[in-house]
Enzyme design. Structure first.
Site, PDB file in Angstrom:
ATOM      1  N   ILE A 128       6.766 -15.924  68.111  1.00  0.00           N
ATOM      2  CA  ILE A 128       6.890 -17.384  67.961  1.00  0.00           C
ATOM      3  C   ILE A 128       7.127 -17.724  66.481  1.00  0.00           C
ATOM      4  CG2 ILE A 128       5.717 -19.610  68.230  1.00  0.00           C
ATOM      5  CD1 ILE A 128       4.047 -18.379  70.464  1.00  0.00           C
ATOM      6  N   VAL A 170       1.690 -13.787  62.785  1.00  0.00           N
ATOM      7  CA  VAL A 170       0.974 -14.805  63.577  1.00  0.00           C
ATOM      8  C   VAL A 170       1.769 -15.109  64.847  1.00  0.00           C
ATOM      9  CG1 VAL A 170       0.032 -17.145  63.608  1.00  0.00           C
ATOM     10  CG2 VAL A 170       0.061 -15.844  61.464  1.00  0.00           C
ATOM     11  N   GLY A 230       3.781  -7.300  71.575  1.00  0.00           N
ATOM     12  CA  GLY A 230       4.695  -6.372  72.235  1.00  0.00           C
ATOM     13  C   GLY A 230       5.784  -5.947  71.269  1.00  0.00           C
ATOM     14  N   LYS A 265      -5.196 -14.748  61.887  1.00  0.00           N
ATOM     15  CA  LYS A 265      -3.969 -15.540  62.066  1.00  0.00           C
ATOM     16  C   LYS A 265      -4.226 -16.998  61.684  1.00  0.00           C
ATOM     17  CE  LYS A 265      -2.574 -12.392  65.712  1.00  0.00           C
ATOM     18  NZ  LYS A 265      -2.691 -12.076  67.138  1.00  0.00           N
ATOM     19  N   LYS A 268      -1.354  -9.209  59.700  1.00  0.00           N
ATOM     20  CA  LYS A 268      -2.211 -10.386  59.435  1.00  0.00           C
ATOM     21  C   LYS A 268      -3.504 -10.023  58.721  1.00  0.00           C
ATOM     22  CE  LYS A 268      -2.785  -8.946  63.857  1.00  0.00           C
ATOM     23  NZ  LYS A 268      -1.738  -8.587  64.822  1.00  0.00           N
ATOM     24  N   GLY A 287       3.114 -13.289  67.066  1.00  0.00           N
ATOM     25  CA  GLY A 287       4.223 -12.382  67.386  1.00  0.00           C
ATOM     26  C   GLY A 287       5.600 -12.987  67.223  1.00  0.00           C
ATOM     27  N   ASP A 293      -9.285 -11.147  65.250  1.00  0.00           N
ATOM     28  CA  ASP A 293      -7.825 -11.127  65.158  1.00  0.00           C
ATOM     29  C   ASP A 293      -7.273 -12.554  65.105  1.00  0.00           C
ATOM     30  OD1 ASP A 293      -5.122  -9.694  65.640  1.00  0.00           O
ATOM     31  OD2 ASP A 293      -5.215 -11.165  67.254  1.00  0.00           O
TER      32      ASP A 293
HETATM   33  N1  NAP Z   1       1.848  -4.392  68.616  1.00  0.00           N
HETATM   34  C1  NAP Z   1       1.996  -5.697  68.611  1.00  0.00           C
HETATM   35  O1  NAP Z   1       2.244  -6.303  69.650  1.00  0.00           O
HETATM   36  C2  NAP Z   1       1.883  -6.479  67.331  1.00  0.00           C
HETATM   37  C3  NAP Z   1       2.079  -7.877  67.347  1.00  0.00           C
HETATM   38  C4  NAP Z   1       2.026  -8.589  66.150  1.00  0.00           C
HETATM   39  C5  NAP Z   1       1.752  -7.925  64.986  1.00  0.00           C
HETATM   40  N2  NAP Z   1       1.530  -6.567  64.993  1.00  0.00           N
HETATM   41  C6  NAP Z   1       1.237  -5.904  63.740  1.00  0.00           C
HETATM   42  O2  NAP Z   1       2.258  -4.948  63.471  1.00  0.00           O
HETATM   43  C7  NAP Z   1       1.697  -3.857  62.772  1.00  0.00           C
HETATM   44  C8  NAP Z   1       2.018  -2.570  63.531  1.00  0.00           C
HETATM   45  O3  NAP Z   1       1.430  -2.653  64.817  1.00  0.00           O
HETATM   46  P1  NAP Z   1       1.774  -1.568  65.967  1.00  0.00           P
HETATM   47  O4  NAP Z   1       1.233  -2.135  67.221  1.00  0.00           O
HETATM   48  O5  NAP Z   1       3.193  -1.172  65.910  1.00  0.00           O
HETATM   49  O6  NAP Z   1       0.831  -0.353  65.494  1.00  0.00           O
HETATM   50  P2  NAP Z   1       0.829   1.132  66.029  1.00  0.00           P
HETATM   51  O7  NAP Z   1       1.566   1.245  67.315  1.00  0.00           O
HETATM   52  O8  NAP Z   1      -0.580   1.597  65.959  1.00  0.00           O
HETATM   53  O9  NAP Z   1       1.684   1.901  64.929  1.00  0.00           O
HETATM   54  C9  NAP Z   1       1.232   2.091  63.623  1.00  0.00           C
HETATM   55  C10 NAP Z   1       2.219   3.015  62.914  1.00  0.00           C
HETATM   56  O10 NAP Z   1       1.811   3.133  61.560  1.00  0.00           O
HETATM   57  C11 NAP Z   1       1.781   4.500  61.205  1.00  0.00           C
HETATM   58  N3  NAP Z   1       0.738   4.696  60.208  1.00  0.00           N
HETATM   59  C12 NAP Z   1      -0.573   4.408  60.303  1.00  0.00           C
HETATM   60  N4  NAP Z   1      -1.204   4.736  59.174  1.00  0.00           N
HETATM   61  C13 NAP Z   1      -0.254   5.240  58.347  1.00  0.00           C
HETATM   62  C14 NAP Z   1      -0.271   5.782  57.047  1.00  0.00           C
HETATM   63  N5  NAP Z   1      -1.424   5.869  56.354  1.00  0.00           N
HETATM   64  N6  NAP Z   1       0.890   6.192  56.485  1.00  0.00           N
HETATM   65  C15 NAP Z   1       2.055   6.123  57.179  1.00  0.00           C
HETATM   66  N7  NAP Z   1       2.121   5.621  58.437  1.00  0.00           N
HETATM   67  C16 NAP Z   1       0.985   5.210  58.997  1.00  0.00           C
HETATM   68  C17 NAP Z   1       1.490   5.260  62.488  1.00  0.00           C
HETATM   69  O11 NAP Z   1       1.971   6.588  62.366  1.00  0.00           O
HETATM   70  P3  NAP Z   1       1.940   7.653  63.592  1.00  0.00           P
HETATM   71  O12 NAP Z   1       2.822   7.071  64.647  1.00  0.00           O
HETATM   72  O13 NAP Z   1       2.494   8.896  62.994  1.00  0.00           O
HETATM   73  O14 NAP Z   1       0.502   7.749  63.998  1.00  0.00           O
HETATM   74  C18 NAP Z   1       2.296   4.415  63.484  1.00  0.00           C
HETATM   75  O15 NAP Z   1       3.631   4.848  63.550  1.00  0.00           O
HETATM   76  C19 NAP Z   1       0.196  -4.168  62.608  1.00  0.00           C
HETATM   77  O16 NAP Z   1      -0.032  -4.802  61.387  1.00  0.00           O
HETATM   78  C20 NAP Z   1      -0.057  -5.142  63.750  1.00  0.00           C
HETATM   79  O17 NAP Z   1      -1.156  -5.974  63.498  1.00  0.00           O
HETATM   80  C21 NAP Z   1       1.600  -5.839  66.142  1.00  0.00           C
END
Ligand code: NAP
Length: 438
Positions: free
Chosen positions: A138, A134, A304, A207, A107, A136, A203
């Site tokens: 939903i 936005v 999640g 969204k 987002k 997750g 955040d």
């Molecule tokens: N988590 C949620 O519940 C959720 C919900 C809705 C949307 N989102 C969105 O989904 C996306 C991912 O979220 P997440 O929670 O999965 O994040 P996360 O757990 O912090 O994972 C981020 C991943 O990106 C990799 N990464 C970061 N910088 C990088 C780079 N420069 N080059 C290559 N890889 C890189 C990291 O590598 P390493 O593992 O090697 O450090 C990690 O594997 C974000 O945009 C977030 O806003 C997340």
């Protein structure tokens, strides 16, 4: 069966590793549903040695997400790294520039440059899907972008940050302070080590900016959002709200008005018996009011690994099912070139009910003076009550709930009260939002 759809996944954290696992577990069902297999041919993250609980041995690894976006062996670039700039921005642009479909959950990136990216995707005739960005799991993007086509939307609002909703729910249910609930959210992994972005409303604002564009056909205007976080909400506010028949939620609200579009993120009192008031913990909810359908309310998991990966998977499946060269869903609901300029309705002209909590010195005439200041500014009161503050014997709390009035009037009245000599603490002002149907 048609050729496999080859996907490259950049980011193997919470969402990325869930997606890899689910694509492996559901491979045959997905191939049947989509009419072709979906194969992960490339992945990228920062640390290759990290154990992610999934087998990546047969998949090509890229240290650089941009290199992966330029690899010949992918049809779809899935961006799950996060961040408005840097690798996410560069790799998504690289993928779109060479005509790859893109799926992202980011987002922050879309709020900053979604229109530019939409133009790139439309120029190339590819899809840019972002359901997970936005609320997750939903399916609110699909609802606004496709299902409600032809409706005139008047208001979109919702609970879109699980961290804030978790904290407010715990504060209410257990009478704990904001700080204690934040610590607990961090311990359980619901809040980041640096929670500022969540608790100060940024955040939710990202969204909301995306939803506003989809709902009203305007350019993305993430910097034009009125923002207030939840860090100054006290247990006293929550208790007073409950006594008056309300609950406090951090809402993002986008509203069409005669003078433009209001976009605001702030703690909000919602009637206790409304459905949105019952949305507790990390659950999200989004309501859309439109002229043909009426009110639609969607409630579900907003974050999640699994919930978010479910939305990403739906986006990938849409691409797998689509015929090449027939990408007819504009990225932002309307063709990017036809998005109207965003006209901001001034916060001062916001109309609604207000909750005002004043801590005042226990003196004769104060109660009457407060009521007079309200009347002077044309504010009519639904209720005004005075109660002993408890620990401090020389102060009292006055709680007011107004009928519909304007932000301007409330600010004027509060300023007038502040200019008196009887305040014993900073006034608290919380806006009231009333759902239409639910
Ligand atoms: N988590 C949620 O519940 C959720 C919900 C809705 C949307 N989102 C969105 O989904 C996306 C991912 O979220 P997440 O929670 O999965 O994040 P996360 O757990 O912090 O994972 C981020 C991943 O990106 C990799 N990464 C970061 N910088 C990088 C780079 N420069 N080059 C290559 N890889 C890189 C990291 O590598 P390493 O593992 O090697 O450090 C990690 O594997 C974000 O945009 C977030 O806003 C997340």
């Amino acid at each position: 069966m048609a050729d496999a759809l080859k996907i490259g996944i950049a980011g193997l954290g919470t969402v990325g590793s869930s997606l890899v696992r689910i694509l492996g577990e559901r491979a045959s069902e997905l191939a049947r549903t989509c009419g072709r297999p979906i194969t992960i041919t490339a992945v990228s993250a920062r640390d290759r040695s990290r154990d992610r609980g999934v087998d990546l041995s047969a998949i090509q690894w890229f240290d650089s997400a941009v290199d992966m976006a330029n690899s010949a062996d992918i049809d779809v670039f899935v961006e799950l790294m996060g961040g408005a700039e840097g690798a996410a921005d560069q790799s998504v642009r690289a993928a779109l520039a060479r005509g790859l479909h893109v799926v992202t959950a980011n987002k922050a990136l879309l709020a900053r440059c979604g229109v530019e990216l939409a133009v790139m995707a439309e120029d190339k005739g590819v899809l840019l899907n972002y359901e997970a960005a936005v609320a997750g799991g939903i399916p609110v993007i699909k609802a606004l972008r496709e299902s409600l086509t032809g409706n005139v939307v008047s208001r979109v609002y919702g609970i879109m940050n699980g961290t804030c909703n978790y904290i407010l729910t715990r504060m209410e249910k257990e009478g704990l302070s904001f700080e204690a609930c934040l610590k607990e959210a961090q311990r359980l992994g619901y809040a980041e080590a640096d929670p500022t972005f969540d608790i100060e409303g940024n955040d939710t604002a990202h969204k909301l900016a995306i939803l506003t564009t989809l709902a009203f056909g305007t350019q993305i205007a993430a910097d034009e959002i009125y923002l207030e976080g939840i860090s100054n909400i006290s247990t006293e506010d929550i208790q007073a709200a409950a006594d008056l028949g309300y609950r406090i939620k951090l809402l993002g609200v986008a509203l069409r008005t005669d003078s433009g579009i209001e976009q605001r993120v702030h703690p909000t009192m919602v009637p206790h018996d409304s459905v949105i008031a019952q949305v507790d913990g990390v659950t999200n909810a989004v309501a859309i009011e439109s002229d043909i359908l009426g009110e639609l309310l969607m409630v579900g998991p907003g974050a999640g690994g699994n919930a978010t990966a479910s939305a990403v998977l739906g986006d990938i499946a849409d691409i797998a099912k689509s015929q090449p060269g027939t990408q007819r869903v504009p990225v932002l609901g309307n063709p990017a070139a036809s998005l109207a300029p965003y006209t901001r309705a001034q916060m001062q002209s916001h109309e609604g009910g207000y909750f005002i909590r004043l801590t005042v010195l226990d003196r004769a005439g104060v109660f009457a003076d407060v009521a007079t200041r309200m009347a002077d500014n044309g504010i009519s009161l639904e209720s005004i009550v005075q109660r002993a503050k408890g620990a401090e014997e020389d102060s009292k709390t006055i709680i007011l709930v107004t009928h519909a009035t304007t932000e301007h009037s409330v600010r004027q009245a509060v300023d007038a009260i502040k200019s008196g000599t009887y305040l014993a603490g900073e006034p608290q002002v919380i806006r009231i939002e009333r759902p239409k149907a639910f």
